[in-house]
Design a protein around this motif. Structure first.
Motif: not given
Length: 330
Positions: A129-141, A173-182
């Motif tokens: 959960p903690i890594l996931a929260a930051m992974s989402r932010v990293a993907a946006e960036i 994954g968490i970051a990959g899913d967010r990056a793909f969506g954006r």
């Protein structure tokens, strides 16, 4: 317990281990909190905000003298001497890519609770959960950074994301899913294309990874493995075939990166290097660039575990909580 919050010293790291709201909750539970002066300024929290919540504003060495030290990034070399035997340090450590820190922590008898090791079961999945929260932010960036460096004046090949071919490695994954969506939102109804490869996926839409990389304008690397270094999925040979001025953003660089040409970690002050004609962005603390967004997200995920550690102590919490027992180091 006495909880200390030092100011982060990594270059351009604006996050802080606790928000004033979290401090107030801890104090309500009977704990004391020391916060280093100006620790939360870049996250939008002044010393007065922490004092109003009940914390004491102290010098660095006092914050580091607490029973539990709450940070964001791994302790740097200049912070090693502050760590003490039997002290709980709650932060990201990234031990697989930092054996020297692992050795220091072990030799000093520090009780490490790495954020990235905390795993909880959600249905049939395991979530960090903690890594996931930051992974989402990293993907946006990562998506914003990709758009920036693809422009000609920044060394890129000169194309908008809406028209680009983008490849996301580790898109499930968490970051990959967010990056793909954006990226999909940026290319939808335009001429661009977003291709997602899972860590072990061989072929997508008739082409293997090497084939897609020859056409790619932007590659975002998100693949990671639990408790070990990131897998090297993109070889140097693949990078050699990419278009000059294309961009690789290696979000997994904290764990060594998943591209063979991600040869070093970079900083927000000097974020890129060029290897085989391709721009590489390998900043190890990407969410530190947006601390007003990333700090609240980090603390929301980390605070429940901190409350349990602080209320029960190290020995009891490891006996009673298998999640934290499995996450703990030394």
């Amino acid at each position: 317990m006495l909880i200390g919050v030092p100011k982060e010293i990594k270059i351009r790291e604006g996050r802080v281990g606790l928000t004033p709201q979290a401090v107030a909750i801890l104090i309500e539970k009977g704990h004391k909190v020391f916060v280093e002066a100006n620790a939360g300024v870049l996250s939008g929290f002044g010393d007065a905000d922490y004092e109003k919540a009940g914390a004491l504003i102290v010098p660095k060495e006092i914050a580091w003298g607490a029973d539990i030290v709450v940070k964001v990034k791994e302790p740097l070399v200049s912070e090693y001497d502050f760590m003490q035997y039997g002290q709980i340090v709650y932060t990201f450590f990234h031990f697989p890519d930092n054996p020297e820190l692992k050795k220091v922590v072990r030799e000093k008898g520090v009780l490490a609770m790495p954020y990235e090791n905390i795993e909880v079961a959600v249905g049939n999945k395991i979530l960090r959960p903690i890594l996931a929260a930051m992974s989402r932010v990293a993907a946006e960036i990562a998506v914003d950074v990709g758009a920036h460096y693809l422009r000609n004046p920044n060394g890129g090949s000169g194309i908008l994301l809406q028209d680009a071919i983008s490849v996301v490695i580790g898109y499930r994954g968490i970051a990959g899913d967010r990056a793909f969506g954006r990226l999909h939102l940026r290319t939808h109804n335009y001429g661009g294309l977003v291709i997602g490869f899972d860590r072990d996926e061989k072929v997508v839409m008739g082409l293997d990874l090497a084939g897609w990389l020859k056409q790619a304008d932007l590659v975002i690397c998100c693949a990671a493995k639990r408790n070990t270094a990131a897998p090297k999925i993109i070889t140097r040979g693949m990078v050699k075939t990419m278009r000059p001025g294309s961009v690789i953003i290696d979000i997994a660089i904290d764990e060594g990166g998943c591209c063979e040409t991600s040869i070093k970690k970079t900083t927000h002050e000097d974020p890129i290097f060029v290897e085989e004609g391709v721009i590489h962005y390998c900043v190890a603390n990407m969410p530190g660039a947006v601390p007003r967004s990333s700090t609240p997200a980090l603390v929301q995920a980390s605070l429940p575990f901190l409350l349990e550690i602080a209320s029960k102590g190290w020995g009891r919490v490891l006996e009673e909580n298998p999640v934290l027992k499995n996450a703990a180091q030394f």
